[in-house]
Each structure stands twice: as structure tokens, then as C-alpha cells.
Design a protein around this motif. Structure first.
Motif, PDB file in Angstrom:
ATOM      1  N   ARG A 141      62.980  49.311 -13.198  1.00  0.00           N
ATOM      2  CA  ARG A 141      62.700  50.756 -13.297  1.00  0.00           C
ATOM      3  C   ARG A 141      61.650  51.070 -14.350  1.00  0.00           C
ATOM      4  O   ARG A 141      60.891  52.033 -14.223  1.00  0.00           O
ATOM      5  CB  ARG A 141      63.996  51.519 -13.580  1.00  0.00           C
ATOM      6  N   VAL A 142      61.612  50.267 -15.424  1.00  0.00           N
ATOM      7  CA  VAL A 142      60.582  50.511 -16.448  1.00  0.00           C
ATOM      8  C   VAL A 142      59.488  49.448 -16.404  1.00  0.00           C
ATOM      9  O   VAL A 142      58.728  49.283 -17.361  1.00  0.00           O
ATOM     10  CB  VAL A 142      61.184  50.646 -17.876  1.00  0.00           C
ATOM     11  N   ALA A 143      59.404  48.732 -15.263  1.00  0.00           N
ATOM     12  CA  ALA A 143      58.275  47.841 -14.979  1.00  0.00           C
ATOM     13  C   ALA A 143      58.098  46.749 -16.028  1.00  0.00           C
ATOM     14  O   ALA A 143      56.982  46.348 -16.343  1.00  0.00           O
ATOM     15  CB  ALA A 143      56.984  48.665 -14.828  1.00  0.00           C
TER      16      ALA A 143
ATOM     17  N   GLY B 244      57.352  56.544 -16.296  1.00  0.00           N
ATOM     18  CA  GLY B 244      56.198  56.735 -15.418  1.00  0.00           C
ATOM     19  C   GLY B 244      55.516  55.447 -14.987  1.00  0.00           C
ATOM     20  O   GLY B 244      54.662  55.473 -14.088  1.00  0.00           O
ATOM     21  N   PHE B 245      55.876  54.316 -15.586  1.00  0.00           N
ATOM     22  CA  PHE B 245      55.144  53.082 -15.294  1.00  0.00           C
ATOM     23  C   PHE B 245      55.327  52.625 -13.840  1.00  0.00           C
ATOM     24  O   PHE B 245      54.375  52.211 -13.180  1.00  0.00           O
ATOM     25  CB  PHE B 245      55.582  51.954 -16.228  1.00  0.00           C
ATOM     26  N   GLN B 246      56.546  52.688 -13.356  1.00  0.00           N
ATOM     27  CA  GLN B 246      56.813  52.199 -12.000  1.00  0.00           C
ATOM     28  C   GLN B 246      56.183  53.125 -10.947  1.00  0.00           C
ATOM     29  O   GLN B 246      55.502  52.639 -10.031  1.00  0.00           O
ATOM     30  CB  GLN B 246      58.327  52.011 -11.803  1.00  0.00           C
ATOM     31  N   PRO B 247      56.350  54.461 -11.070  1.00  0.00           N
ATOM     32  CA  PRO B 247      55.638  55.355 -10.137  1.00  0.00           C
ATOM     33  C   PRO B 247      54.115  55.161 -10.187  1.00  0.00           C
ATOM     34  O   PRO B 247      53.444  55.237  -9.149  1.00  0.00           O
ATOM     35  CB  PRO B 247      56.034  56.754 -10.629  1.00  0.00           C
ATOM     36  N   GLN B 248      53.592  54.893 -11.389  1.00  0.00           N
ATOM     37  CA  GLN B 248      52.154  54.635 -11.534  1.00  0.00           C
ATOM     38  C   GLN B 248      51.742  53.403 -10.726  1.00  0.00           C
ATOM     39  O   GLN B 248      50.709  53.391 -10.049  1.00  0.00           O
ATOM     40  CB  GLN B 248      51.857  54.461 -13.029  1.00  0.00           C
ATOM     41  N   ARG B 249      52.559  52.359 -10.763  1.00  0.00           N
ATOM     42  CA  ARG B 249      52.286  51.161  -9.955  1.00  0.00           C
ATOM     43  C   ARG B 249      52.307  51.452  -8.472  1.00  0.00           C
ATOM     44  O   ARG B 249      51.493  50.934  -7.708  1.00  0.00           O
ATOM     45  CB  ARG B 249      53.388  50.114 -10.201  1.00  0.00           C
ATOM     46  N   GLU B 250      53.283  52.273  -8.065  1.00  0.00           N
ATOM     47  CA  GLU B 250      53.383  52.640  -6.652  1.00  0.00           C
ATOM     48  C   GLU B 250      52.129  53.400  -6.215  1.00  0.00           C
ATOM     49  O   GLU B 250      51.595  53.167  -5.125  1.00  0.00           O
ATOM     50  CB  GLU B 250      54.615  53.524  -6.415  1.00  0.00           C
TER      51      GLU B 250
END
Lengths: 424, 424
Positions: A141-143, B244-250
């Protein structure tokens, strides 16, 4: 020295995906640019023992989380090399660049676990595979860089075995385990951390309540919001906790011990959904007309942490029947477990109808703690309290039955569904 | 050595409240139990210089946030002693207990600021008092020990002066300043951190866009939610960023550079409120029938960071009139600034009507960056794009006028409302 044998799962990360970690996030590949990197591998552990060991305080003197054992375990992830060989070494400070992500953007994940001594004096863990699976999800979730959590579990067992002398040999006490993964990318650009530090620290716990279980008071709060749909409340992230500190202070000023986190979906008390209590999952027990009891906890809608103790309570409640009592103390009582939305209006109504038998919080540290009073503010009517009946010994019958059952399974005094797991 | 003189404000914390820091949180008293403790005091600073200084990379080789200067400043808060004397020392790792709150519960606050060289070659800051006030609020929100931010500003000026050789002497470049406060309570109990570490690190920045401003692409996202009313989106907290890191990757996987954070309040595109773009505030420019332009940014409803650049843009826009142009390049254009709710439906409608002239993000690091494309998914209709017109040089006229005006004020080439502040 109890060191886990060579990993049957292999130890390579290929294209950034730990090929073995079931469900590891394929998107993590952008860390690695196609490189073949080392995965976390418990068999590579090195151990440097402390030159002198600390004296162990009496369990009565322990304050939760203040005393650490002699050793810690660390492993680091570097984007060019992958996971380092895990290293057991004397407990001591971490050295980190001030620009590290963990300080700046908080991609920090932890788990709370406990080790117990069984009647044979051997260390046990409680359903650790659930912690591992939750940690895998949280890391994703936090990459953060992924790892094989089966390897982490081997390392946890190693640490518990190594620190066995720290496990209190007293019922209701345990060695608390805090596996942690933090982002250590040493740069200020706002992006996922391609460096990480994984560590395990351990802290002996006395009985959570020194003078027996005492009910706590909760203040319903909805202006500050712990978690929301699409947020991170369903993951075990460090960043879920700091926003609760100030509301917790406000509650304390008003004479309440913890916050009951409400989520406003509409007007009035009907519009306030009950979510969690402090850092615990929340349950209520409501009497039924047929002589049974409904035991209700909010559903896992993304705002609720999927707690192990929550899951264990639900499992025990669902397995219970007067014919085959999983909770022997309640053998004659039909119990009906529900994961369903609970509003503040429901609590007030159950209370007014005399049907609100118990409320309690559950979590790894405390196991089960009863609630004696729930304060709430109704528009223009000031602060009111829902008062719950007092029970001898502090716990109501359902809280007590769950607490006793879970603790005896955790301590290996009773077997249940393979929940208690040996470390060697 | 440029060390600030004795603080006119005194240097004591009484009952845990820094008696001087206007608005310091009286509730922070529970840290201190009535003790009289030392406040943060710039006049007590000690300076240990690095034995050898680093070579300074060419501005063209700088990657944002990757290069740190020679020194850092640290001060610590201890619940029995208060704030330590600030200490300037060679840049290097922090040593912290693995149980520290900053890793476990993330009460971590930062600010982003920049120092510039004016035409006389002297260092300048830009509206630093706004950063200080925001930091005071952020510290309070996560219940960290308070301090007099006027003293912090003195320390920042000292550091900028000390590291002056690192400020790039090139237009559009700057020395980025990252004041940070983290919780360092070395214990696992979930409560406010009664220990803290304040530090200042500095990083030279080349031009944000090496080949001139290029429009970015945004993907509208509403299933992951950046901020919520009652949450912490209106504060500058590290914990707002990792989710926000994971949505940014998506978004990157789908070919977009940043996330446009949407907040779902209802059905359809009308129900999706635009909040922020990546880690920037968001503006659109819409043509009016009367020949003027509306410049719209979402209001500070608790989900929006009160950005300095946002505030500076609004101030310049509001001060602008054809008779007295604060943005000379737009002298003949009436501009109407609005802080008002902006939905995805609004963006689509403006675009369809041919009135969506510009969209841009603003923030300290980038100042202003134009948006060329906004992707969004409409139920059952797949991914669509709002495409903005291309402008020579990358920026549209409003983005360009704001960027030029702000940068020339920051660099002391033009005076405006006392926004540019000298360090000595």
C-alpha cells in the motif's frame, strides 16, 4: 544457535518481484529495472551477540513498550543489490540520512505480535501468518520494496528463540514483537522509497492491567477522522496513528481515556458510524428476545483495521453453540456474531432499551478491554454518557470468556484450530 | 559567523507552553508537568564546521533533493530539559532508537522553502513567516512539543547564510530548505511524542525543467483518497504523502505523470471534486464572455494544503487590474480569482465549451507547472482525456505571468509587498 535452514523458497528477486512471495506486487518492478536482486533470506542471517546482557525487570515494573530486549534484527533493501543478509546485533540506534523517506513522507509499516511460553516452557506465536499477510498488504500500500514474509516469519521465530529469557513466565504476560519496515530513500523528491530498512525489536510486557481488568471510558469523536474510504485505515501503517494524538488529548481533557472514532455519513446520531476505539477494534453485546446475544463489530469496509484479535473473537463466537461451546463459560448462551454497521444511534437505542450488555475493545496488546462509559455530544445538548453495567472482575461475561479463551490458546494451554504456533 | 543575537523573546518554556510563541498550544502542557523548560533559542547555537567542504555540482547536474549541503542544524526536545541549544554540524546521519515515534507512529512535520540570491548576491527567503505559521499549526496537529517559530526562522537564516556558496547564482534556481520536526519518543506505547528532533537540511536545485517548462499529464483518481474533512490534508505532515505513492505508480502505468486527486461527494462527474494535483495546488483558467478570465482553485476546506505559492498566486491575481497590473504581461486582461469548488464535470464542460484556457499546478519546488492533459474514467466508458491547448514555451499566458512574477520577486529583482526577505 537456532538459525533457520536454507530457504526452501529460494532467495532471488527477479524483475523486482520476489518470485516466491505469493501475491508480491508486480508493480514493484519499477524499483529494479529488470535486475536480478537478492530476496530476503532467513538462512543468510548473521548473529552478533551482545557482550553483556541486560537485567530483566520484574513483570510488575514493566510499562508497555518501554523496555527492549538485548538484540534486534535488521536487513536493508538497496535498489541495486536487493535485500541484505539479515543481521542480529545488540539493540541500539539506527543511523539514517536526515532526508530519508521515513522522516519525510512516512512510508512506514509495522506489526504487533506476541510470544508466549507454553506449559513446556517453549515459545509460541499466535496466528503469525495473519500478521505476515497483513504486513505484505501494508508494504504494498505504501509502495515499499516487497519481501517474502515467510522469510520474515522465520526471522521472527529466530529472534523469539534467541530472546527466550525475556518472555515472562507468567499468565497474561508476553514478549511483544514489533517487526517494522521503513522507507530509507535518502532524497527529498516525493516518490516511493526504493531503499528500505526492515527490523525486529522485542519488548517484554507485564499484565496490561496491573490490578485486574478495569473498564475504560470512550469519547465519541467525529470532527477528527481516523480513517476514510479510499484511505489507509485498513492497513497497519505508522501514519494512521499520529493524527489521533491530538484528539486523544482532547478526550483526556474531558475525562475520557480513549477516543471512539465515529465516521459521519449523515445527520444526527444515525449518521455517525462507530469504527474503532483508540487503536482497537470495537465490539458490543446486545441481548435478544430469544435469550441469546448479538455480538456486533463494524465490517471491514476499508476504515477498519483487520485485527487478529477481532478475527479471533469472531471465529470463536461463530464456532460457539450450546451443543459445542467454543466459549465454555457461556455454554448455555446462544451467541450470534455480526459484522455490521453500528451507529451511535444504535448504541443509544440499545442502551435505552436495557439491551446493551457489554462493549469492549480488542487488540494485540490488550487482548480484550471492557468499556464502562461512552460519551457523545448531541447537537445543542452538550455531553452525554452511555453508561454500561459494571461486572465483577471488570469484564462482562462475553469479554471475559473471549479473553480467557484467547489467552489460554495463546499460551498453549488449550489447542484451537492450530492458532498457537511453536517457534522451533 | 553570523549568529543571531540573544533572543528578544526570551528563551524559557513555562508549564510546557513556550510563553512567547504566539498561539502555542496550551495543551502541550501535559508534556511538562509544570516544569520550567528551555525554549528553542537561536542565540544559543553552536557551530562545528565541516573539515572539508564538498564540491558543488553544476546546476544542470542537480536532481531535485538528491544533493545536500555541507552542514545541517539540529536541536532536540527532552521532556525534562526542554529544547537543547541548536547545533550546526557537518551533514550526516541521525542516530535514533528503533522504537522512536517517527518510525512507528509518524508524528513528522516538514516545510519546503527556498533561498535565492538577489542582484546584490545576497540571500533571500520568500514569505518565510507563512512557512513558520504553517509549521506551528502542523506541529500542534500531531501533538509534538511546541517551539517559537520566530527562533526557527533565525536558525534558517543562519543556515542559509552559512551555506550561501550553495545557492545557485542562476535565474530559476535556488537552495531548497527542508526544516523538519520528528517525534523521537523511544517507546512503543501509542501516544504523543514527548521527545522531538528538529533539524534543517538544505539542497541546491537546478531549474525544475531542464529543457524549459513542459506541460504535465494528470490522471483523475478517486478510489484512492488523499485527504478527508477532519483528516490532515490541510497540514504539512509527512504522513500525507506515502499513501499517494501507490496511486502515483498506477497513474504512471497508464501513462500519466501525476495524480489529480478527486474527492467523491456524489454520483457522476458532478460528484467528483478536484482537490490537488500530485503534491501541488491546482488552478484552472476559464475564459469569460466579457473578455476576462476566471482563475479558479479549490477552497481551503481542510482537504487542501494552504500552499504559499497558491496564496501568492491568488494575491497577485486579486491585485491585478488593467489599470494597475500586478501581472504586466496580462495588462489588458481582467483576471478574476476564485477559491471555489471545482468538479470534474466543470472541467469537462469548460473544455467542451472551448473555455478551458489553462490548467496548472503550483508549489514551492516547481513554482508553476502547466497541465497538458487530464485523464478520467467515466463509468462504463473507459479512459478519456481532457486535452488543453499547447502554448509556445510550455506555459499558457496566466501560468507564465504568475511564474515570471513570483520568480522575480523571489530573486529580489522586483519588490512586492515585502514578500522577499533578506537573511541578514
Amino acid at each position: 544457535m537456532a538459525v533457520a535452514g536454507p530457504s526452501a523458497n529460494g532467495n532471488r528477486v527477479v524483475n523486482g518481484v520476489n518470485g516466491i512471495a505469493k501475491g508480491a506486487d508486480p508493480e514493484a518492478t519499477n524499483f529494479f529495472n529488470g535486475e536480478v536482486l537478492a530476496g530476503l533470506n532467513a538462512s543468510k542471517v548473521t548473529i552478533t551477540k551482545a557482550k553483556s546482557l541486560k537485567p530483566i525487570p520484574a513483570v510488575e515494573d514493566l510499562v508497555f513498550g518501554n523496555t527492549m530486549t538485548d538484540h534486534m534484527l535488521v536487513a536493508t533493501f538497496h535498489p541495486e543489490h536487493g535485500w541484505s543478509a539479515p543481521e542480529v546485533k545488540p539493540y541500539g540506534p539506527l543511523e539514517l540520512d536526515p532526508a530519508s523517506s521515513c522522516f519525510q513522507y512516512c512510508p512506514n509499516v509495522f506489526e504487533g505480535m506476541k510470544a508466549y511460553l507454553d506449559p513446556q516452557g517453549e515459545p509460541r506465536l499466535f496466528r503469525p501468518e495473519l500478521n505476515m499477510e497483513r504486513m505484505r498488504r501494508s508494504v504494498e500500500r505504501v509502495a515499499l520494496p516487497p519481501f517474502d514474509t515467510a522469510e520474515l516469519l522465520k526471522l521472527i521465530k529466530l529472534m523469539v528463540t534467541l530472546e527466550k529469557r525475556w518472555i515472562p513466565a507468567k499468565q497474561g504476560c508476553a514478549l511483544y514483537i514489533r517487526p517494522t519496515v521503513i522507507g530509507t530513500r535518502p532524497a527529498l523528491g516525493v516518490s516511493a522509497s526504493d531503499h528500505a530498512l526492515l527490523y525486529i525489536i522485542l519488548s517484554p510486557m507485564g499484565p496490561y492491567f496491573r490490578t485486574g481488568p478495569k473498564p475504560i471510558s470512550l469519547l465519541g469523536v467525529h470532527d477528527a477522522v481516523r480513517a476514510w474510504p479510499g484511505g489507509t485505515g485498513g492497513y497497519k501503517l505508522g501514519l494512521n496513528y499520529a493524527p489521533g494524538f491530538q484528539p486523544q488529548r482532547e478526550a483526556a481533557k474531558k475525562g475520557y481515556m480513549q477516543v471512539l472514532w465515529l465516521f459521519k455519513e449523515g445527520n444526527g446520531l444515525e449518521g455517525l458510524k462507530v469504527t474503532e476505539a483508540g487503536a482497537m477494534n470495537f465490539f458490543v453485546v446486545v441481548s435478544r428476545d430469544d435469550g441469546g446475544m448479538d455480538v456486533i463489530t463494524p465490517p471491514l469496509d476499508g476504515t477498519i483495521l483487520p485485527g487478529l484479535t477481532r478475527d479471533s473473537c469472531l471465529s470463536l463466537l461463530r464456532a460457539h453453540s450450546p451443543a459445542s461451546p467454543s466459549l465454555p463459560a457461556l455454554a448455555s448462551t446462544p451467541l450470534h456474531a455480526h459484522e455490521r454497521t453500528l451507529t451511535l444511534a444504535d448504541l443509544v437505542r440499545y442502551s435505552n432499551e436495557g439491551r446493551l450488555l457489554e462493549a469492549f475493545g480488542v487488540g494485540t496488546a490488550v487482548v480484550v478491554v471492557s468499556v464502562g462509559r461512552i460519551g457523545y455530544e448531541e447537537q445543542g445538548q452538550g455531553l452525554r454518557d452511555i453508561t454500561l453495567r459494571e461486572h465483577e472482575g471488570g469484564h462482562g461475561p462475553v469479554a471475559k470468556a473471549l479473553w480467557e479463551r484467547i489467552v489460554e490458546v495463546q499460551e498453549g494451554r488449550q489447542e484451537w484450530e492450530g492458532w498457537s504456533v511453536k517457534c522451533v
